[in-house]
Design a protein around this motif. Structure first.
Motif, PDB file in Angstrom:
ATOM      1  N   LYS A   1       0.864  -1.182   0.000  1.00 58.66           N
ATOM      2  CA  LYS A   1       0.000   0.000   0.000  1.00 58.66           C
ATOM      3  C   LYS A   1       0.899   1.231   0.000  1.00 58.66           C
ATOM      4  N   SER A   2       0.816   2.024  -1.030  1.00 55.01           N
ATOM      5  CA  SER A   2       1.695   3.187  -1.161  1.00 55.01           C
ATOM      6  C   SER A   2       1.543   4.177  -0.013  1.00 55.01           C
ATOM      7  N   ASP A   3       0.305   4.493   0.345  1.00 54.59           N
ATOM      8  CA  ASP A   3       0.115   5.517   1.383  1.00 54.59           C
ATOM      9  C   ASP A   3       0.514   5.035   2.777  1.00 54.59           C
ATOM     10  N   ALA A   4       0.695   3.742   2.949  1.00 59.48           N
ATOM     11  CA  ALA A   4       1.126   3.209   4.247  1.00 59.48           C
ATOM     12  C   ALA A   4       2.606   3.470   4.510  1.00 59.48           C
ATOM     13  N   GLN A   5       3.333   3.896   3.485  1.00 60.65           N
ATOM     14  CA  GLN A   5       4.754   4.166   3.672  1.00 60.65           C
ATOM     15  C   GLN A   5       4.996   5.360   4.588  1.00 60.65           C
ATOM     16  N   ASP A   6       4.063   6.306   4.622  1.00 65.71           N
ATOM     17  CA  ASP A   6       4.228   7.455   5.519  1.00 65.71           C
ATOM     18  C   ASP A   6       4.210   7.024   6.981  1.00 65.71           C
ATOM     19  N   GLY A   7       3.354   6.084   7.334  1.00 65.33           N
ATOM     20  CA  GLY A   7       3.309   5.570   8.691  1.00 65.33           C
ATOM     21  C   GLY A   7       4.450   4.613   9.012  1.00 65.33           C
ATOM     22  N   PHE A   8       5.067   4.091   7.979  1.00 67.93           N
ATOM     23  CA  PHE A   8       6.178   3.154   8.119  1.00 67.93           C
ATOM     24  C   PHE A   8       7.454   3.854   8.585  1.00 67.93           C
ATOM     25  N   VAL A   9       7.689   5.064   8.070  1.00 64.20           N
ATOM     26  CA  VAL A   9       8.923   5.797   8.373  1.00 64.20           C
ATOM     27  C   VAL A   9       9.126   6.038   9.871  1.00 64.20           C
ATOM     28  N   PRO A  10       8.137   6.545  10.614  1.00 63.66           N
ATOM     29  CA  PRO A  10       8.368   6.760  12.051  1.00 63.66           C
ATOM     30  C   PRO A  10       8.688   5.465  12.808  1.00 63.66           C
ATOM     31  N   LEU A  11       8.085   4.362  12.380  1.00 62.11           N
ATOM     32  CA  LEU A  11       8.356   3.081  13.034  1.00 62.11           C
ATOM     33  C   LEU A  11       9.772   2.591  12.733  1.00 62.11           C
ATOM     34  N   VAL A  12      10.214   2.794  11.502  1.00 56.66           N
ATOM     35  CA  VAL A  12      11.596   2.454  11.140  1.00 56.66           C
ATOM     36  C   VAL A  12      12.551   3.302  11.967  1.00 56.66           C
ATOM     37  N   ASN A  13      12.291   4.591  12.040  1.00 49.24           N
ATOM     38  CA  ASN A  13      13.172   5.494  12.783  1.00 49.24           C
ATOM     39  C   ASN A  13      13.221   5.148  14.270  1.00 49.24           C
ATOM     40  N   ALA A  14      12.080   4.788  14.845  1.00 50.20           N
ATOM     41  CA  ALA A  14      12.050   4.403  16.260  1.00 50.20           C
ATOM     42  C   ALA A  14      12.863   3.127  16.483  1.00 50.20           C
ATOM     43  N   PHE A  15      12.748   2.181  15.555  1.00 50.61           N
ATOM     44  CA  PHE A  15      13.528   0.946  15.662  1.00 50.61           C
ATOM     45  C   PHE A  15      15.018   1.241  15.549  1.00 50.61           C
ATOM     46  N   VAL A  16      15.397   2.048  14.568  1.00 51.48           N
ATOM     47  CA  VAL A  16      16.818   2.385  14.370  1.00 51.48           C
ATOM     48  C   VAL A  16      17.372   3.061  15.618  1.00 51.48           C
ATOM     49  N   THR A  17      16.648   4.017  16.169  1.00 51.22           N
ATOM     50  CA  THR A  17      17.088   4.712  17.376  1.00 51.22           C
ATOM     51  C   THR A  17      17.295   3.732  18.529  1.00 51.22           C
ATOM     52  N   ALA A  18      16.356   2.814  18.724  1.00 51.19           N
ATOM     53  CA  ALA A  18      16.470   1.826  19.807  1.00 51.19           C
ATOM     54  C   ALA A  18      17.639   0.875  19.567  1.00 51.19           C
ATOM     55  N   ALA A  19      17.796   0.424  18.332  1.00 52.04           N
ATOM     56  CA  ALA A  19      18.881  -0.508  18.012  1.00 52.04           C
ATOM     57  C   ALA A  19      20.244   0.140  18.255  1.00 52.04           C
ATOM     58  N   MET A  20      20.412   1.370  17.802  1.00 54.60           N
ATOM     59  CA  MET A  20      21.686   2.051  17.986  1.00 54.60           C
ATOM     60  C   MET A  20      21.938   2.362  19.466  1.00 54.60           C
ATOM     61  N   ALA A  21      20.887   2.704  20.197  1.00 49.64           N
ATOM     62  CA  ALA A  21      21.034   2.989  21.629  1.00 49.64           C
ATOM     63  C   ALA A  21      21.414   1.734  22.412  1.00 49.64           C
TER      64      ALA A  21
END
Length: 191
Positions: free
Chosen positions: A67-87
């Motif tokens: 779903k193309s429009d679902a990509q906007d909601g995907f970005v914050p979740l990716v960023n939250a995961f990346v932040t947690a993984a790096m921390a």
């Protein structure tokens, strides 16, 4: 991500598509039979026609409908995961999960869901587990509308979306992608 604002759905393959490409009779037959399909129905017909062909000849394949429009909601979740993984400081676990995740003909392409499963199993961080679970739930419950895998690929290892996870060197051309500018996935790769 580059075309998300121009279409409702995107059909694509995690794996390099086999030489036959699409067998249009298996895809367009249902389209002609039904007549007026929605974009979601057309995308599902494309995924199913493609997968049915490769399944019938015993050739491994992957194909997904996003779903193309679902990509906007995907970005914050990716960023939250990346932040947690790096921390977490768990570089070794991230590298191990990336190395073991389902890969494809282009080895740096890895299944995101499989990577998240592997990393979640090895992390000691409750925050990483929570963020990975939220990302995976969104991936499988919202972003990916339909996913088919055949042959050596399994639904557990090829969940519908491949990401760039290079094992050795980062291709700087990646920085020019709209995805790299919007999300922090490249930060995780470089880390």
């Amino acid at each position: 991500y580059e075309i998300k604002n121009y279409t409702e759905y995107i059909v694509g393959s995690e794996e390099t598509e086999p030489g036959d490409g699409y067998t249009y009779d298996l895809w367009l037959g249902p389209v002609v039979a039904k007549g007026n399909m929605t974009a979601a129905e057309l995308g599902k017909a494309a995924v199913d026609g493609y997968s049915n062909h490769y399944q019938s000849i015993g050739q491994a394949s992957t194909q997904s409908l996003l779903k193309s429009d679902a990509q906007d909601g995907f970005v914050p979740l990716v960023n939250a995961f990346v932040t947690a993984a790096m921390a977490s400081g768990e570089k070794a676990q991230v590298k191990s999960a990336a190395s073991a995740a389902q890969s494809y003909a282009v080895y740096d392409n890895k299944d995101l869901g499989h990577f998240l499963t592997l990393y979640s199993a090895s992390t000691r961080s409750a925050d990483v587990k929570a963020k990975a679970a939220a990302l995976k739930a969104y991936l499988n419950g919202t972003l990916i509308a339909h996913n088919r895998v055949n042959g050596k690929y399994t639904a557990a290892n090829s969940q519908g979306l491949a990401v760039y996870l290079p094992g050795y060197s980062f291709n700087s051309d990646y920085n020019e992608l709209a995805w790299a500018k919007a999300a922090q996935w490249d930060d995780l790769i470089k880390w």
